[in-house]
Design an enzyme around this catalytic site. Structure first.
Site, PDB file in Angstrom:
ATOM      1  N   CYS A  86      -1.244 -11.823   6.109  1.00 54.60           N
ATOM      2  CA  CYS A  86       0.040 -11.191   5.802  1.00 54.60           C
ATOM      3  C   CYS A  86      -0.016 -10.407   4.487  1.00 54.60           C
ATOM      4  O   CYS A  86      -0.687  -9.391   4.433  1.00 54.60           O
ATOM      5  CB  CYS A  86       1.153 -12.238   5.839  1.00 54.60           C
ATOM      6  SG  CYS A  86       2.746 -11.475   6.140  1.00 54.60           S
ATOM      7  N   ARG A 113       3.933  -1.901   4.701  1.00 56.40           N
ATOM      8  CA  ARG A 113       4.125  -3.269   4.183  1.00 56.40           C
ATOM      9  C   ARG A 113       5.127  -4.125   4.950  1.00 56.40           C
ATOM     10  O   ARG A 113       4.888  -5.290   5.197  1.00 56.40           O
ATOM     11  CB  ARG A 113       4.595  -3.206   2.723  1.00 56.40           C
ATOM     12  CG  ARG A 113       3.502  -3.065   1.742  1.00 56.40           C
ATOM     13  CD  ARG A 113       4.046  -3.197   0.336  1.00 56.40           C
ATOM     14  NE  ARG A 113       4.719  -4.456   0.133  1.00 56.40           N
ATOM     15  CZ  ARG A 113       5.712  -4.650  -0.711  1.00 56.40           C
ATOM     16  NH1 ARG A 113       6.154  -3.656  -1.450  1.00 56.40           N
ATOM     17  NH2 ARG A 113       6.268  -5.829  -0.831  1.00 56.40           N
ATOM     18  N   HIS A 177       0.728 -15.467  10.269  1.00 51.51           N
ATOM     19  CA  HIS A 177       0.404 -16.620   9.420  1.00 51.51           C
ATOM     20  C   HIS A 177      -0.269 -17.725  10.238  1.00 51.51           C
ATOM     21  O   HIS A 177       0.423 -18.634  10.711  1.00 51.51           O
ATOM     22  CB  HIS A 177       1.690 -17.183   8.796  1.00 51.51           C
ATOM     23  CG  HIS A 177       2.260 -16.329   7.717  1.00 51.51           C
ATOM     24  ND1 HIS A 177       1.989 -16.550   6.380  1.00 51.51           N
ATOM     25  CD2 HIS A 177       3.072 -15.264   7.768  1.00 51.51           C
ATOM     26  CE1 HIS A 177       2.612 -15.648   5.653  1.00 51.51           C
ATOM     27  NE2 HIS A 177       3.288 -14.849   6.465  1.00 51.51           N
ATOM     28  N   GLU A 179      -1.837 -20.224   9.293  1.00 56.23           N
ATOM     29  CA  GLU A 179      -1.761 -21.535   8.614  1.00 56.23           C
ATOM     30  C   GLU A 179      -0.458 -22.261   8.941  1.00 56.23           C
ATOM     31  O   GLU A 179      -0.316 -23.436   8.623  1.00 56.23           O
ATOM     32  CB  GLU A 179      -1.903 -21.345   7.097  1.00 56.23           C
ATOM     33  CG  GLU A 179      -0.691 -20.791   6.364  1.00 56.23           C
ATOM     34  CD  GLU A 179      -0.452 -19.290   6.585  1.00 56.23           C
ATOM     35  OE1 GLU A 179      -1.170 -18.662   7.393  1.00 56.23           O
ATOM     36  OE2 GLU A 179       0.466 -18.762   5.942  1.00 56.23           O
TER      37      GLU A 179
HETATM   38  N1  GLN Z   1       5.716  -7.885   3.614  1.00 57.39           N
HETATM   39  C1  GLN Z   1       5.369  -8.784   2.550  1.00 57.39           C
HETATM   40  C2  GLN Z   1       4.720  -8.026   1.399  1.00 57.39           C
HETATM   41  O1  GLN Z   1       4.778  -6.871   1.325  1.00 57.39           O
HETATM   42  C3  GLN Z   1       4.414  -9.841   3.062  1.00 57.39           C
HETATM   43  C4  GLN Z   1       5.157 -10.913   3.829  1.00 57.39           C
HETATM   44  C5  GLN Z   1       4.385 -12.196   3.980  1.00 57.39           C
HETATM   45  O2  GLN Z   1       3.322 -12.415   3.407  1.00 57.39           O
HETATM   46  N2  GLN Z   1       4.969 -13.083   4.748  1.00 57.39           N
HETATM   47  O3  GLN Z   1       4.151  -8.599   0.508  1.00 57.39           O
END
Ligand code: GLN
Length: 196
Positions: A86, A113, A177, A179
């Site tokens: 992520c 992002r 994720h 984990e």
């Molecule tokens: N979109 C988030 C960021 O820009 C990341 C989200 C996440 O790690 N759950 O950092």
């Protein structure tokens, strides 16, 4: 075999990754020590690394301030495995399309992002992943979208035609994720194959 894993612990969901690494090690029959990495000096002794999710702007700032960024790049350049999840995926990317993120530039992808986050804040879906026999329960939380991948990058999984898991050399990165489930197959695929 005794191995050392480092979980970059400057920010984000660290303890879930530690637990996933321990489950993976048991499944692979490996004796594993897990270190939480908050300062420079630990990464060089790690056989494998995890860069967790969280907030990519904050994580990337702290990696530079704590002088861990260059150590992670060195780890990857030496061919050692790294799993980035992520926000971690954003931090390793070549182009985060956001100048507030100082990326490590060790994965030839460009990302948007918060692309998934704008549409659906979080969701879980069974995801077919190349190299895994059964679909993986993928949890997406404000997930980044991979816009483009370079020629060296293998797409391991896609969701609605968008890459959400990729591999290049010793780096595996996921928009989701792994984990946050009890399924440790993704950690095994990314980090332990090299040692089996
Ligand atoms: N979109 C988030 C960021 O820009 C990341 C989200 C996440 O790690 N759950 O950092």
């Amino acid at each position: 075999m005794t191995l050392t894993a480092g979980v970059i612990a400057v920010q984000g969901d660290v303890s879930e990754h530690v637990a996933a690494l321990e489950r993976s090690a048991t499944a692979c029959g490996v004796d594993l020590t897990v270190q939480r990495v908050r300062t420079a000096g630990t990464v060089p002794s790690c056989d494998m690394l995890v860069l967790p999710g969280g907030e990519s702007t904050t994580i990337s700032d702290l990696l530079v301030t704590e002088k861990i960024a260059s150590e992670i790049v060195g780890h990857v350049e030496a061919g050692n495995p790294l799993l980035a999840t992520c926000a971690g995926l954003i931090v390793v990317s070549r182009d985060p399309r956001d100048e507030r993120v100082h990326t490590l530039d060790c994965l030839d992808i460009s990302v948007d992002r918060n692309a998934f986050g704008r549409q659906r804040d979080s969701f879980e879906a069974p995801l077919p992943i190349r190299g895994l026999e059964r679909p993986f329960p993928a949890v997406f939380i404000r997930a980044p979208l991979i816009d483009s991948v370079g020629p060296s990058v293998e797409v391991l999984a896609a969701w609605e035609d968008r890459p959400v898991a990729v591999r290049s050399g010793s780096v595996v990165a996921t928009s989701f994720h792994p984990e946050l489930t009890h399924d440790s197959r993704l950690h095994e695929l990314a980090l332990f194959e090299q040692f089996s």
